[in-house]
Design a protein around this motif. Structure first.
Motif, PDB file in Angstrom:
ATOM      1  N   ASP A  49       0.860  -1.176   0.000  1.00 21.65           N
ATOM      2  CA  ASP A  49       0.000   0.000   0.000  1.00 21.65           C
ATOM      3  C   ASP A  49       0.902   1.232   0.000  1.00 21.65           C
ATOM      4  O   ASP A  49       2.139   1.109   0.059  1.00 21.65           O
ATOM      5  N   PRO A  50       0.357   2.446  -0.094  1.00 20.18           N
ATOM      6  CA  PRO A  50       1.228   3.630  -0.166  1.00 20.18           C
ATOM      7  C   PRO A  50       2.206   3.747   1.001  1.00 20.18           C
ATOM      8  O   PRO A  50       3.346   4.186   0.815  1.00 20.18           O
ATOM      9  N   GLU A  51       1.796   3.335   2.192  1.00 21.48           N
ATOM     10  CA  GLU A  51       2.686   3.443   3.355  1.00 21.48           C
ATOM     11  C   GLU A  51       3.858   2.480   3.252  1.00 21.48           C
ATOM     12  O   GLU A  51       4.999   2.845   3.567  1.00 21.48           O
ATOM     13  N   VAL A  88       5.062   1.200   0.438  1.00 21.30           N
ATOM     14  CA  VAL A  88       5.903   1.658  -0.661  1.00 21.30           C
ATOM     15  C   VAL A  88       6.850   2.751  -0.172  1.00 21.30           C
ATOM     16  O   VAL A  88       8.059   2.743  -0.468  1.00 21.30           O
ATOM     17  N   ALA A  89       6.315   3.689   0.607  1.00 26.18           N
ATOM     18  CA  ALA A  89       7.158   4.762   1.145  1.00 26.18           C
ATOM     19  C   ALA A  89       8.236   4.201   2.070  1.00 26.18           C
ATOM     20  O   ALA A  89       9.368   4.692   2.095  1.00 26.18           O
ATOM     21  N   PRO A 122       2.196  -3.081  -7.419  1.00 24.91           N
ATOM     22  CA  PRO A 122       2.066  -1.701  -7.900  1.00 24.91           C
ATOM     23  C   PRO A 122       3.403  -1.138  -8.394  1.00 24.91           C
ATOM     24  O   PRO A 122       4.036  -0.294  -7.748  1.00 24.91           O
ATOM     25  N   ALA A 182       3.844   2.764  -8.695  1.00 28.62           N
ATOM     26  CA  ALA A 182       3.990   3.449  -7.415  1.00 28.62           C
ATOM     27  C   ALA A 182       5.392   3.256  -6.852  1.00 28.62           C
ATOM     28  O   ALA A 182       5.980   4.186  -6.274  1.00 28.62           O
ATOM     29  N   ARG A 214       7.682   5.590  -8.816  1.00 30.40           N
ATOM     30  CA  ARG A 214       7.475   6.996  -8.435  1.00 30.40           C
ATOM     31  C   ARG A 214       8.119   7.308  -7.093  1.00 30.40           C
ATOM     32  O   ARG A 214       8.582   8.433  -6.862  1.00 30.40           O
ATOM     33  N   ALA A 215       8.153   6.334  -6.212  1.00 30.73           N
ATOM     34  CA  ALA A 215       8.751   6.548  -4.896  1.00 30.73           C
ATOM     35  C   ALA A 215      10.271   6.424  -4.910  1.00 30.73           C
ATOM     36  O   ALA A 215      10.917   6.663  -3.885  1.00 30.73           O
ATOM     37  N   HIS A 234      -0.944   0.462 -12.504  1.00 30.33           N
ATOM     38  CA  HIS A 234       0.327  -0.108 -12.078  1.00 30.33           C
ATOM     39  C   HIS A 234       1.312  -0.262 -13.238  1.00 30.33           C
ATOM     40  O   HIS A 234       2.436  -0.722 -13.038  1.00 30.33           O
TER      41      HIS A 234
END
Length: 535
Positions: free
Chosen positions: A360-362, A364-365, A405, A408, A411-412, A444
């Motif tokens: 999820d975005p978290e 991935v970060a 993903p 994503a 991008r990160a 994705h």
């Protein structure tokens, strides 16, 4: 292995995929390294002194691919033995098993096969033990499921794994998973003859070379292969002209073993969980088609201790983690190791997570924060993604659509290294690039160029070799020559203009990988200046 020489080879009359010159049509190789790239006109200055001139006739020259996650012996056994991939039904699978066992006669070892997947069979179930024994005519037979996280084993093979019935994952009549699966796999591989192992490994190396692959990351370990298997593979690769093989040893606390075996990392398939298809990937919330959350093999504290030991030893750590709960455990463990040693030391090692599907975005970060490499397999989505695929069966359509993903992650700023996990999915580098560029979930998707980079330079960066995987002067001469038609610059989204051939962009083109277009055919593969395949 052929002798290393300082022969000079001039390639001309084609298209050379090089950041040094986006319009290059020629390349000069001296020994193991690239000496020059440029135009055909400028190449004339080198023609008289070249030991060999290769007329490309419009062919494309690219860096050789790197497959960042393979199991060479199992892949070779699937290539040369019983492969049930794509088998349409249970009766058809039993017929293939019977024919294979009859042809094998007495092999002097265990029969091994791979690739069954009951989710695609009308019967919706694997064979019973009685059906399997009957088809195998009583032979010791190991049959891994397509995800290699559960397996069928005949009665004769089960007898080679004492105490099997007391292990987690044991069933008396069906597939074995978890510790029981690991036990029968160890028994099966331990009873391979030396000739079976060598033939299988050679088959994998040959197939990789035929596909333009110049390097493989072998993900070994006590639960997936053996010390003997990895040592034999590394020795065999050293005897041949290529592909190069880099070993990872996936054992908790296995730093010294990894060093002794000549592995580049103590990781790879160090299992934090299992796989979605076998209901053993570890999730935060239950499966859509089962009332549990899968299997956790390691705790965050164990992961932290392993990452700490690897970092202090100067070795990469790496973990197999597919489910979101497993990935969270790895991230927590790596973060704890950073608190112990200093985050800069941990980041510098580029520790890996293999598969890394449920993000999820978290999370991935967190990959970016912790300097982790995502070693991923786009063919998983091609095989099991989409609203009607196995992932949707296991997780429901909404959760399944969030898997893998790749856009994503890019991008990160998370480094991507592409692989096949062969034999889970076949060695197929251009198919892998296509799968990433045409992901079943459009958001994705990534560009063909980014996907190609992840499958070439990304594999070298995952090893800490940032200078490799590109065709520029001074780089290692590991490359492939491809028969192609049009070269294009493809965008990751077919809903907008898919590509541009405007030469003013200065972007080198790659083959058109739109689904339905034939994939490029390899004509020639070279590893460190030595030919490994020629058609």
């Amino acid at each position: 292995m052929t002798e290393r020489t300082s022969r000079t080879v001039l390639l001309r009359g084609g298209n050379v995929y090089s950041p040094a010159d986006p319009f290059a049509t020629a390349m000069l190789v001296e020994g193991e390294h690239i000496a020059w790239v440029g135009s055909d006109g400028a190449a004339e200055a080198y023609a008289a002194s070249a030991d060999e001139i290769v007329e490309l006739d419009g062919a494309l020259v690219t860096p050789a691919f790197v497959d960042a996650h393979v199991h060479a012996t199992s892949t070779g056994l699937a290539l040369t033995g019983l492969d049930l991939t794509g088998c349409p039904s249970l009766p058809a699978a039993l017929e293939r098993i019977a024919a294979f066992a009859k042809a094998a006669g007495d092999p002097g070892g265990v029969l091994i096969g791979h690739g069954w997947d009951e989710t695609g069979w009308p019967e919706g179930r694997p064979p019973t033990l009685a059906e399997l024994d009957d088809a195998a005519a009583g032979a010791a037979l190991y049959l891994s499921r397509t995800d290699v996280h559960s397996a069928l084993a005949t009665t004769a093979l089960r007898a080679l794994a004492p105490g099997l019935d007391a292990l987690p994952g044991h069933t008396p009549d069906g597939p074995l998973s978890r510790d029981a699966h690991h036990a029968v796999r160890r028994a099966a591989l331990a009873h391979l003859t030396a000739d079976q192992r060598r033939d299988a490994q050679l088959a994998t190396l040959r197939r990789a070379a035929e596909l333009g692959i110049g390097a493989l990351h072998e993900c070994a370990g006590p639960d997936i292969s053996s010390e003997e298997d990895l040592a034999a593979l590394l020795a065999l690769a050293a005897e041949t002209d290529g592909p190069e093989v880099f070993g990872y040893w996936g054992e908790l606390g296995g730093v010294e073993t990894a060093r002794r075996l000549g592995a580049v990392g103590a990781g790879g398939d160090l299992f934090v969980d299992g796989a979605l298809g076998s209901h053993t990937a570890c999730l935060h919330t239950p499966y859509a088609d089962a009332e549990h959350t899968g299997t956790a093999y390691l705790t965050a504290e164990q992961i932290a201790d392993h990452v700490t030991a690897c970092t202090e030893a100067g070795l990469q750590a790496g973990f197999h983690a597919i489910g979101d709960a497993a990935i969270t455990a790895v991230l927590d463990g790596v973060r704890t190791a950073g608190e112990r040693l200093g985050s800069h030391r941990v980041r510098a090692m580029r520790h890996r997570i293999e598969h890394a599907e449920a993000l999820d975005p978290e999370t991935v970060a967190a990959f970016a924060e912790l300097g982790l490499t995502a070693s991923v397999q786009p063919a998983f989505d091609a095989c099991w993604g989409g609203p009607e695929g196995m992932y949707a069966q296991r997780l429901g359509a909404e959760r399944a659509a969030a898997l893998n993903p790749f856009a994503a992650l890019l991008r990160a700023g998370v480094p991507l290294a592409f692989g096949s996990d062969a034999p889970v999915t076949p060695l197929d580098p251009w198919g892998t690039v296509r799968a990433a560029a045409f992901h079943r979930t459009p958001e994705h998707r990534i560009s063909v160029r980014a996907a190609f980079t992840a499958h070439t330079r990304g594999g070298w960066r995952a090893l800490g070799r940032d200078q490799d995987g590109v065709l520029v002067p001074g780089a290692v001469a590991s490359y492939a020559i491809w028969e192609v038609t049009d070269l294009v610059v493809q965008a990751p989204d077919t809903r907008v203009a898919g590509w541009s051939t405007d030469p003013r962009s200065g972007t080198p083109g790659l083959p058109d990988l739109t689904p339905g277009h034939p994939l490029p055919a390899c004509r020639h593969t070279v590893v460190r200046g030595r030919t490994t395949y020629h058609r």
